[in-house]
Motif scaffolding. Structure first.
Motif, PDB file in Angstrom:
ATOM      1  N   ARG A 107      45.248  11.773  26.283  1.00 26.20           N
ATOM      2  CA  ARG A 107      45.992  10.936  27.205  1.00 26.20           C
ATOM      3  C   ARG A 107      45.751  11.437  28.623  1.00 26.20           C
ATOM      4  NH1 ARG A 107      50.653  11.730  24.793  1.00 26.20           N
ATOM      5  NH2 ARG A 107      50.465   9.959  23.402  1.00 26.20           N
ATOM      6  N   SER A 132      45.768  14.917  22.767  1.00 26.84           N
ATOM      7  CA  SER A 132      46.349  13.576  22.777  1.00 26.84           C
ATOM      8  C   SER A 132      45.356  12.582  23.390  1.00 26.84           C
ATOM      9  CB  SER A 132      47.624  13.561  23.609  1.00 26.84           C
ATOM     10  OG  SER A 132      47.297  13.762  24.974  1.00 26.84           O
ATOM     11  N   ARG A 145      41.709   7.434  25.587  1.00 20.80           N
ATOM     12  CA  ARG A 145      41.413   7.537  24.169  1.00 20.80           C
ATOM     13  C   ARG A 145      40.382   6.489  23.748  1.00 20.80           C
ATOM     14  NH1 ARG A 145      46.489   8.750  21.003  1.00 20.80           N
ATOM     15  NH2 ARG A 145      47.306   7.977  22.971  1.00 20.80           N
TER      16      ARG A 145
END
Ligand code: ASP
Ligand code: MG
Length: 451
Positions: A428, A426, A400
């Motif tokens: 991630r 996300s 991120r």
């Protein structure tokens, strides 16, 4: 610092394993002012054997069920005799009594040829009831002030046998009344994992592998500082050792990362089982009982400190890519809904999804209903499938913050044909879909680049 120390089946499998356990607990006791709470699984393989015994009872085969139980009894007697001294007679009396009851129960079930979920739990629970008795005795005989506590009187659950749901408030109350005062008085409570009881006192179990769950539940109820899961591996690895020859142990990762990796079969522990701990911000550490000096893997709500590039790689082979193309999708709404309804109708989960303006590509793992899915999709789109594909997933909270990581990952895979690439919302993880045959090479390239 208070900790819960949970020892899995392989960490209590035989006398050697139990002596390692006593050493580890004694050291923890010496290191900290607060005594730990110990949770144990059944001895390795015992729950599987009890499942088999229940099945024999259901078939009405009392003789074989009893024979299996007598073999299990012998194993427990020999382990208990080897690891205890002063408490030996008392522990053996408990072991014999549990098995007597179990043999009686199994005969009754064999007459009825019926094992209800409730009886099944009563049979399976014996593994943890007995292992915890043996471990408590062994600890006491090795200068640890251990006290056996019946987990069925502490872990309060609903009455959903074989997969009971804990009642956290009820359990907290029982922990406050019966467990916390022992710790405050300097004792080390020893409890069986996996088992509890409903409000009507009937024994329940939390589902297979449920001892980790028990550890997290007790840890959350006590508000401990750390939960230790003692097992037979060094922790979570940066990649599957069958694919990447020398993966490293992941020192620290977030709960969300652990969940992403679990989907790909990183089987060290099932993240949902530690949820009660993570929800209370209690770190969970995976440790190797054969190499207790190793730091293991720490799972926390937030994960590794910023600056760690990627956390781990995972992969899943033998997925099928389905490309769905339709010009009707162009600037139309409702198309995706129709498309996914097909997968829903055929009860097939979709893993990776990528879209462009006129096409959608998805991967599925379960191809049992592929034909029906394709037929239905062809009602409104062109469809093509490609089998023998694989998903590689690079996981890291830091993706991120550090946008360059994505580029580095793609560059590492330069000459390998990538079928789909996606970065989840996300952020991630980055997911690559490629051919099965390219997996080893791609995993090595990524591993060399990041670890
Ligand atoms: N003994 C139980 C099982 O094998 C629970 C556990 O070990 O976590 O499923
Ligand atoms: Mg386990």
């Amino acid at each position: 610092m208070t900790v819960v120390m949970k020892f899995g089946g392989t960490s209590v499998a035989d006398p050697d394993a139990i002596s390692r356990l006593t050493g580890i607990v004694r050291q923890q006791r010496a290191k900290e002012d607060d005594p730990p709470l110990v949770v144990v699984s059944a001895l390795a393989g015992v729950t599987d054997k009890l499942v088999a015994v229940a099945r024999l009872a259901e078939e009405g085969d009392a003789a074989r069920a009893e024979a299996e139980l007598r073999t299990l009894l012998e194993r427990h007697v020999s382990v208990a005799s080897a690891v205890t001294s002063a408490s030996r007679a008392a522990v053996l009396a408990h072991v014999n009594k549990e098995f007597d009851e179990l043999i009686g129960l199994v005969h009754a079930l064999a007459v009825l040829r019926e094992v209800s979920p409730r009886s099944y739990d009563a049979v399976l629970a014996a593994g943890e009831v007995i292992s915890s008795r043996i471990v408590a005795g062994a600890l006491a005989d090795h200068r640890v002030p251990a006290e056996w506590v019946d987990a069925r009187r502490v872990l309060v659950t609903d009455a959903e046998h074989n997969a009971a749901v804990p009642d956290m408030l009820g359990t907290e109350e029982r922990v406050r009344e019966d467990v916390a005062p022992r710790i405050a008085a300097g004792a080390v409570p020893v409890l069986g994992g996996f088992i509890g009881a409903a409000s009507n006192r009937a024994t329940t179990t939390l589902g297979r592998g449920g001892s980790d769950y028990s550890a997290a539940i007790f840890g959350a109820a006590l508000g401990v500082d750390e939960i230790q899961i003692w097992t037979d591996v060094d922790g979570m690895l940066t990649a599957d050792p069958r694919i990447v020859p020398q993966p490293r142990v992941v020192p620290q990762l977030s709960f969300a990362e652990a969940s992403e990796l679990a989907y790909f079969g990183a089987k060290v522990l099932h993240p949902s089982t530690i949820l009660p701990a993570v929800a209370k911000n209690i770190p969970v550490r995976i440790l190797n009982s054969r190499r207790p000096e190793n730091p293991g893997t720490l799972i926390t709500a937030d994960g590794a400190p910023a600056g760690t590039p990627l956390t781990a790689l995972a992969c899943k082979r033998d997925v099928t890519v389905i490309d769905i193309t339709s010009t009707r999708m162009l600037m139309a709404h409702g198309f995706l809904r129709r498309l996914f309804e097909v997968f829903e109708r055929f009860k097939t989960p979709v893993d990776v999804v990528t879209t462009s303006e006129v096409s959608v590509s998805v991967t599925i793992d379960d191809t049992r209903r592929l034909e029906g899915i394709v037929d239905n999709l062809r009602n409104f789109a062109e469809v093509s499938c490609e089998r023998e594909m694989a998903i590689i997933c690079a996981v890291g909270e830091n993706l991120r913050a550090d946008t360059a990581l994505f580029g580095r990952a793609v560059t590492a895979l330069e000459r390998i044909p990538l079928r789909l690439v996606s970065q989840a919302a996300s952020r991630r993880n980055i997911t690559f879909v490629l051919r099965n045959t390219d997996v080893p090479h791609a995993m090595m390239r990524l591993h060399e680049t990041f670890f």
